[in-house]
Scaffold this motif. Structure first.
Motif, PDB file in Angstrom:
ATOM      1  N   PRO A 102       9.512   6.312  18.486  1.00 25.09           N
ATOM      2  CA  PRO A 102      10.392   6.040  19.630  1.00 25.09           C
ATOM      3  C   PRO A 102      11.850   6.415  19.373  1.00 25.09           C
ATOM      4  O   PRO A 102      12.512   6.960  20.259  1.00 25.09           O
ATOM      5  CB  PRO A 102      10.246   4.532  19.856  1.00 25.09           C
ATOM      6  N   VAL A 103      12.338   6.165  18.160  1.00 27.55           N
ATOM      7  CA  VAL A 103      13.731   6.513  17.853  1.00 27.55           C
ATOM      8  C   VAL A 103      13.916   8.026  17.875  1.00 27.55           C
ATOM      9  O   VAL A 103      14.871   8.538  18.461  1.00 27.55           O
ATOM     10  CB  VAL A 103      14.176   5.913  16.499  1.00 27.55           C
ATOM     11  N   ASN A 104      12.999   8.747  17.249  1.00 25.64           N
ATOM     12  CA  ASN A 104      13.095  10.216  17.265  1.00 25.64           C
ATOM     13  C   ASN A 104      12.992  10.748  18.686  1.00 25.64           C
ATOM     14  O   ASN A 104      13.743  11.654  19.077  1.00 25.64           O
ATOM     15  CB  ASN A 104      11.998  10.847  16.415  1.00 25.64           C
ATOM     16  N   ASN A 105      12.039  10.226  19.449  1.00 24.45           N
ATOM     17  CA  ASN A 105      11.870  10.692  20.825  1.00 24.45           C
ATOM     18  C   ASN A 105      13.159  10.505  21.619  1.00 24.45           C
ATOM     19  O   ASN A 105      13.611  11.417  22.314  1.00 24.45           O
ATOM     20  CB  ASN A 105      10.720   9.948  21.514  1.00 24.45           C
ATOM     21  N   LEU A 106      13.761   9.325  21.517  1.00 23.07           N
ATOM     22  CA  LEU A 106      15.000   9.056  22.244  1.00 23.07           C
ATOM     23  C   LEU A 106      16.152   9.906  21.724  1.00 23.07           C
ATOM     24  O   LEU A 106      16.955  10.430  22.500  1.00 23.07           O
ATOM     25  CB  LEU A 106      15.343   7.577  22.168  1.00 23.07           C
ATOM     26  N   ALA A 107      16.235  10.045  20.404  1.00 18.68           N
ATOM     27  CA  ALA A 107      17.311  10.845  19.822  1.00 18.68           C
ATOM     28  C   ALA A 107      17.246  12.285  20.315  1.00 18.68           C
ATOM     29  O   ALA A 107      18.270  12.870  20.686  1.00 18.68           O
ATOM     30  CB  ALA A 107      17.230  10.802  18.298  1.00 18.68           C
ATOM     31  N   LEU A 108      16.059  12.839  20.335  1.00 16.49           N
ATOM     32  CA  LEU A 108      15.901  14.233  20.765  1.00 16.49           C
ATOM     33  C   LEU A 108      16.213  14.409  22.241  1.00 16.49           C
ATOM     34  O   LEU A 108      16.764  15.434  22.652  1.00 16.49           O
ATOM     35  CB  LEU A 108      14.479  14.720  20.468  1.00 16.49           C
ATOM     36  N   GLU A 109      15.871  13.434  23.041  1.00 16.37           N
ATOM     37  CA  GLU A 109      16.040  13.573  24.484  1.00 16.37           C
ATOM     38  C   GLU A 109      17.431  13.187  24.987  1.00 16.37           C
ATOM     39  O   GLU A 109      17.915  13.771  25.952  1.00 16.37           O
ATOM     40  CB  GLU A 109      14.992  12.729  25.215  1.00 16.37           C
ATOM     41  N   LEU A 110      18.067  12.202  24.372  1.00 14.56           N
ATOM     42  CA  LEU A 110      19.272  11.635  24.977  1.00 14.56           C
ATOM     43  C   LEU A 110      20.565  11.776  24.184  1.00 14.56           C
ATOM     44  O   LEU A 110      21.638  11.496  24.715  1.00 14.56           O
ATOM     45  CB  LEU A 110      19.037  10.145  25.277  1.00 14.56           C
ATOM     46  N   LEU A 166      22.473  14.181  23.230  1.00 11.27           N
ATOM     47  CA  LEU A 166      23.497  15.066  23.778  1.00 11.27           C
ATOM     48  C   LEU A 166      24.021  14.588  25.130  1.00 11.27           C
ATOM     49  O   LEU A 166      25.137  14.913  25.519  1.00 11.27           O
ATOM     50  CB  LEU A 166      22.967  16.495  23.910  1.00 11.27           C
ATOM     51  N   ALA A 167      23.227  13.806  25.813  1.00 11.16           N
ATOM     52  CA  ALA A 167      23.592  13.387  27.167  1.00 11.16           C
ATOM     53  C   ALA A 167      24.480  12.143  27.200  1.00 11.16           C
ATOM     54  O   ALA A 167      25.194  11.921  28.172  1.00 11.16           O
ATOM     55  CB  ALA A 167      22.325  13.126  27.988  1.00 11.16           C
ATOM     56  N   ASP A 168      24.465  11.337  26.132  1.00  9.74           N
ATOM     57  CA  ASP A 168      25.154  10.052  26.183  1.00  9.74           C
ATOM     58  C   ASP A 168      25.754   9.754  24.806  1.00  9.74           C
ATOM     59  O   ASP A 168      25.032   9.454  23.860  1.00  9.74           O
ATOM     60  CB  ASP A 168      24.145   8.972  26.580  1.00  9.74           C
ATOM     61  N   SER A 169      27.070   9.812  24.685  1.00  8.97           N
ATOM     62  CA  SER A 169      27.717   9.635  23.386  1.00  8.97           C
ATOM     63  C   SER A 169      27.547   8.214  22.841  1.00  8.97           C
ATOM     64  O   SER A 169      27.429   8.022  21.628  1.00  8.97           O
ATOM     65  CB  SER A 169      29.191  10.013  23.454  1.00  8.97           C
ATOM     66  N   GLU A 170      27.547   7.206  23.715  1.00 11.10           N
ATOM     67  CA  GLU A 170      27.331   5.834  23.244  1.00 11.10           C
ATOM     68  C   GLU A 170      25.921   5.675  22.679  1.00 11.10           C
ATOM     69  O   GLU A 170      25.723   5.047  21.634  1.00 11.10           O
ATOM     70  CB  GLU A 170      27.544   4.832  24.381  1.00 11.10           C
ATOM     71  N   PHE A 171      24.964   6.250  23.366  1.00  9.93           N
ATOM     72  CA  PHE A 171      23.583   6.209  22.897  1.00  9.93           C
ATOM     73  C   PHE A 171      23.479   6.936  21.558  1.00  9.93           C
ATOM     74  O   PHE A 171      22.836   6.448  20.626  1.00  9.93           O
ATOM     75  CB  PHE A 171      22.661   6.856  23.935  1.00  9.93           C
ATOM     76  N   ARG A 172      24.103   8.119  21.453  1.00  6.15           N
ATOM     77  CA  ARG A 172      24.081   8.890  20.216  1.00  6.15           C
ATOM     78  C   ARG A 172      24.634   8.050  19.064  1.00  6.15           C
ATOM     79  O   ARG A 172      24.075   8.021  17.969  1.00  6.15           O
ATOM     80  CB  ARG A 172      24.873  10.187  20.367  1.00  6.15           C
ATOM     81  N   HIS A 173      25.712   7.330  19.301  1.00  4.98           N
ATOM     82  CA  HIS A 173      26.314   6.480  18.281  1.00  4.98           C
ATOM     83  C   HIS A 173      25.325   5.391  17.830  1.00  4.98           C
ATOM     84  O   HIS A 173      25.199   5.116  16.629  1.00  4.98           O
ATOM     85  CB  HIS A 173      27.599   5.850  18.823  1.00  4.98           C
ATOM     86  N   GLU A 174      24.637   4.776  18.768  1.00  2.00           N
ATOM     87  CA  GLU A 174      23.664   3.728  18.432  1.00  2.00           C
ATOM     88  C   GLU A 174      22.484   4.291  17.635  1.00  2.00           C
ATOM     89  O   GLU A 174      22.045   3.678  16.652  1.00  2.00           O
ATOM     90  CB  GLU A 174      23.166   3.024  19.695  1.00  2.00           C
ATOM     91  N   ILE A 175      21.969   5.429  18.067  1.00  2.00           N
ATOM     92  CA  ILE A 175      20.842   6.057  17.358  1.00  2.00           C
ATOM     93  C   ILE A 175      21.270   6.463  15.955  1.00  2.00           C
ATOM     94  O   ILE A 175      20.540   6.264  14.980  1.00  2.00           O
ATOM     95  CB  ILE A 175      20.298   7.273  18.146  1.00  2.00           C
ATOM     96  N   ASP A 176      22.471   7.017  15.837  1.00  2.00           N
ATOM     97  CA  ASP A 176      22.980   7.386  14.518  1.00  2.00           C
ATOM     98  C   ASP A 176      23.072   6.152  13.620  1.00  2.00           C
ATOM     99  O   ASP A 176      22.782   6.216  12.423  1.00  2.00           O
ATOM    100  CB  ASP A 176      24.339   8.075  14.646  1.00  2.00           C
ATOM    101  N   GLY A 177      23.443   5.021  14.206  1.00  2.00           N
ATOM    102  CA  GLY A 177      23.496   3.774  13.444  1.00  2.00           C
ATOM    103  C   GLY A 177      22.136   3.348  12.934  1.00  2.00           C
ATOM    104  O   GLY A 177      22.019   2.836  11.803  1.00  2.00           O
TER     105      GLY A 177
END
Length: 107
Positions: free
Chosen positions: A6-14, A16-27
């Motif tokens: 699920p984390v990889n799926n979300l990271a790949l899909e979202l 680039l579209a959402d910087s806040e989301f990218r920050h959370e996934i990177d965390g």
């Protein structure tokens, strides 16, 4: 059915579209890397493993597993996961302490 991580799926899909989301996934990835690196540092300190770069190897583990999950999902087979686990185990065994190795003093 192999749905992937699920984390990889979300990271790949979202990411680039959402910087806040990218920050959370990177965390999340940073916490995973940190947990693996912490265990590796403990194993090195206890002479369970030969010296290696814990942070770099933690990144390698996450990247290897993530790639294996992606391949497993694409092919709907667990073969890439099994191959990844075998190769990581071989690599870790090759880094294990040798009986003849001089132990570090624990002063």
């Amino acid at each position: 059915t192999i749905l992937g991580c699920p984390v990889n799926n979300l990271a790949l899909e979202l990411s680039l579209a959402d910087s806040e989301f990218r920050h959370e996934i990177d965390g999340i990835f940073a916490r995973w890397r940190g947990a693996i690196a912490q265990k590796l540092r403990a194993d090195i300190a206890n002479d369970v493993l030969e010296d290696l770069d814990p942070e770099a190897f933690a990144t390698f583990v996450i990247a290897s597993y993530s790639g294996a999950v992606t391949q497993a999902k694409a092919g709907q087979t667990t073969d890439p996961l099994r191959a990844c686990a075998r190769q990581l185990a071989i690599h870790m065994r090759s880094r294990g302490s040798r009986p003849s190795r001089t132990r570090r003093s624990r002063s």
